[in-house]
Design an enzyme around this catalytic site. Structure first.
Site, short mmCIF file in Angstrom:
data_model
loop_
_atom_site.label_atom_id
_atom_site.label_comp_id
_atom_site.label_asym_id
_atom_site.label_seq_id
_atom_site.Cartn_x
_atom_site.Cartn_y
_atom_site.Cartn_z
N THR A 11 -47.54 3.26 35.24
CA THR A 11 -47.62 3.08 36.64
C THR A 11 -46.54 2.16 37.03
O THR A 11 -45.63 2.42 37.99
CB THR A 11 -49.05 2.90 37.02
OG1 THR A 11 -49.85 4.00 36.34
CG2 THR A 11 -49.23 2.95 38.56
N VAL A 12 -46.71 1.02 36.61
CA VAL A 12 -45.88 -0.04 37.22
C VAL A 12 -44.34 0.09 36.63
O VAL A 12 -43.51 -0.03 37.66
CB VAL A 12 -46.38 -1.64 36.82
CG1 VAL A 12 -45.53 -2.57 37.29
CG2 VAL A 12 -47.73 -1.76 37.20
N ARG A 44 -42.66 7.64 24.62
CA ARG A 44 -42.71 9.26 25.11
C ARG A 44 -41.34 9.41 25.58
O ARG A 44 -40.57 8.62 25.93
CB ARG A 44 -43.71 9.60 26.12
CG ARG A 44 -45.24 9.18 25.65
CD ARG A 44 -45.97 8.90 26.91
NE ARG A 44 -45.85 7.69 27.68
CZ ARG A 44 -46.29 7.23 28.60
NH1 ARG A 44 -47.28 8.11 29.53
NH2 ARG A 44 -46.22 6.14 29.24
N LYS A 100 -50.90 -9.77 33.32
CA LYS A 100 -51.64 -10.97 33.57
C LYS A 100 -52.30 -11.24 32.47
O LYS A 100 -52.51 -12.44 32.28
CB LYS A 100 -52.65 -10.76 34.60
CG LYS A 100 -53.46 -9.50 34.60
CD LYS A 100 -53.12 -8.34 35.79
CE LYS A 100 -53.73 -7.05 35.40
NZ LYS A 100 -53.22 -6.10 36.16
N GLY A 182 -56.72 6.15 41.34
CA GLY A 182 -55.65 5.47 40.30
C GLY A 182 -55.78 3.91 40.44
O GLY A 182 -54.74 3.55 40.09
N GLU A 185 -57.93 -0.03 36.16
CA GLU A 185 -57.33 0.02 34.76
C GLU A 185 -57.77 0.98 33.90
O GLU A 185 -58.87 1.63 33.97
CB GLU A 185 -57.45 -1.68 34.12
CG GLU A 185 -57.34 -2.45 34.68
CD GLU A 185 -56.06 -3.15 34.89
OE1 GLU A 185 -55.41 -3.23 33.86
OE2 GLU A 185 -55.31 -3.18 35.87
N ASP A 196 -60.25 -8.76 34.35
CA ASP A 196 -58.85 -8.73 35.36
C ASP A 196 -58.81 -9.97 36.29
O ASP A 196 -57.72 -10.88 36.40
CB ASP A 196 -58.62 -7.46 35.72
CG ASP A 196 -57.47 -7.32 36.74
OD1 ASP A 196 -56.50 -6.98 36.00
OD2 ASP A 196 -57.58 -7.41 37.91
N LYS A 200 -56.40 -13.41 36.44
CA LYS A 200 -55.63 -13.84 37.55
C LYS A 200 -56.02 -15.25 38.12
O LYS A 200 -55.04 -16.01 38.58
CB LYS A 200 -55.67 -12.80 38.71
CG LYS A 200 -55.14 -11.53 38.47
CD LYS A 200 -55.66 -10.48 39.26
CE LYS A 200 -54.82 -8.99 38.92
NZ LYS A 200 -55.69 -7.96 39.65
N1 HSE Z 1 -56.71 -2.94 38.23
C1 HSE Z 1 -56.35 -3.99 39.03
C2 HSE Z 1 -57.07 -4.19 40.35
C3 HSE Z 1 -54.57 -3.85 38.96
O1 HSE Z 1 -57.54 -3.22 40.43
O2 HSE Z 1 -56.58 -5.14 40.94
C4 HSE Z 1 -53.84 -4.66 39.41
O3 HSE Z 1 -53.77 -5.82 38.53
#
Ligand code: HSE
Length: 400
Positions: A11-12, A44, A100, A182, A185, A196, A200
């Site tokens: 994605t990123v 891929r 992160k 989407g 994670e 997550d 951060k």
């Molecule tokens: N899954 C993370 C969120 C993505 O929902 O914030 C960004 O770090």
């Protein structure tokens, strides 16, 4: 000419390729240098993609190409990503990442390596997605002694809680929606169990207070046990439930307490009104007072925006250290959240009054349970003493 290699076309990574492709001319003009996407590493093939010609499968192609100046690591995790980041820095290439987990766990080591090699290690996208937060802390707020950071740091959980509050969806229904959009994670546990947000707040605290704070020093509670009853009890108290990451610096000894947990946030607080996938980070400094950063905390293009901003920064300062920095961590850096006092929300079995507490009401409350707002400033041990002998279903701090 600065050649860029992207590691990981998810994605990123694909967002980064898209932004460089779409805004390439403007980006190159801004840095007075041609920025070109030379390689994309992935296991891929992407035969249909306009970037098919840039796909490679062997990292050593990138490592050994002296024309690659900036490597963008968007693989995620702290295994292969760690190996490739070390090797890229060793090869004298700047590294930019949104990872992160890697920064929270190995940030100090990787910054040291970048320092030795006189290249940049930049990770603006690792916190707050597209929100500029790390560079402002490092530069614009550098004159301040910072004392506290409090943030809604995870878009997925904020989306889930918003849908529970606004639409009355259950936790499971709201999670399914977040996944369909989407935001979550790959493994939603990282979001909903707070890991997550923990990573951060580690990065924010390390940068703001100058020493590495690691995830194992940060007590972390997610949102999986929040029910619609909790949401309604909070509403009856004029509050909203939000998952917050907090880092507090104690003035007396400079130690830091960082933790992640659901909080009840008064409706009049700006944090209560941060909805959906948006993130917000409040920073308190002795000169600036309270300043808030707000924006899209997740998603392909907002995150790519922050990554490409760092690529431009690295490209402008080739052969010149431009990394964020903090010093090594250790047990002496932190103090326990057991020492932090606050008001509390408690949902307990039974109806007997709780000392010094106001009873809350909710249409969806379970029979045989009650919920209480315990006012004042109590440490966890004090609030546990007040609830002794009661079965506690949920116990959350109230943001003061
Ligand atoms: N899954 C993370 C969120 C993505 O929902 O914030 C960004 O770090």
């Amino acid at each position: 000419m600065v050649n860029v290699a992207i590691l990981g076309f998810g994605t990123v990574g694909s967002g980064v390729a898209e932004v460089i492709h779409k805004n390439g001319q403007h980006i190159s003009e801004r840095v007075s240098n041609q920025i070109a996407l030379k390689y994309i590493l992935d296991i891929r093939d992407f035969p249909e993609s306009i970037f098919a010609g840039q796909i490679v499968h062997d990292f050593s192609v990138i490592e050994q190409d002296p024309t690659v100046g900036v490597v963008v690591e968007t693989i995620g995790g702290a295994t292969i990503a760690l190996d490739y980041t070390r090797r890229a820095l060793m090869a004298g290439k700047s590294v930019v990442t949104s990872n992160k987990e890697l920064v929270a766990t190995h940030g100090y080591e990787l910054m040291q390596l970048a320092r030795e090699k006189n290249v940049s290690y930049l990770f603006e996208a690792s916190v707050g997605g597209g929100i500029p937060i790390l560079k402002p802390i490092r530069t614009c707020l550098a004159a301040n002694e910072l004392s506290e950071i409090t943030g809604i740091l995870n878009g997925t959980t904020n989306y889930i809680l918003t849908r529970m509050i606004r639409a009355g969806l259950s936790f499971e229904e709201a999670l399914r929606e977040a996944q369909a959009n989407g935001y979550a994670e790959r493994n939603p546990a990282a979001d909903i169990e707070g890991h997550d947000a923990c990573r951060k707040i580690c990065i924010l605290a390390s940068l703001a207070f100058g020493r590495q704070i690691s995830p194992d020093q940060v007590p972390t509670e997610g949102i999986t046990s929040i029910t619609l009853a909790d949401v309604e009890y909070a509403k009856s108290a004029g509050m909203k439930i939000k998952l917050l990451g907090r880092a507090i610096r104690r003035e007396a000894d400079g130690k830091v307490c960082a933790y992640v947990a659901p909080h009840l946030v008064p409706d009049e607080s700006p944090l209560a009104n941060v909805e959906g996938v948006f993130n917000a980070i409040s920073v308190v400094g002795d000169a600036i007072g309270d300043v808030m950063f707000y924006g899209q905390g997740a998603g392909k293009l907002p995150t790519a925006s922050a990554v490409v901003g760092d690529v431009m920064d690295a490209a402008k300062h080739m052969c010149y250290l431009k990394s964020n920095c903090w010093e090594a961590g250790g047990p002496e850096v932190v103090f326990s959240q057991e020492e932090v006092a606050s008001a509390w929300y408690a949902r307990v079995a039974g109806e007997e009054p709780v000392e010094g507490a106001r009873k809350l009401s909710a249409a969806q409350g379970e029979p045989g349970e009650s919920a209480w707002l315990i006012e004042g400033a109590l440490r966890p041990a004090e609030v546990r003493a007040r609830l002794a002998g009661r079965e506690v279903k949920n116990l959350y701090r109230v943001l003061g």
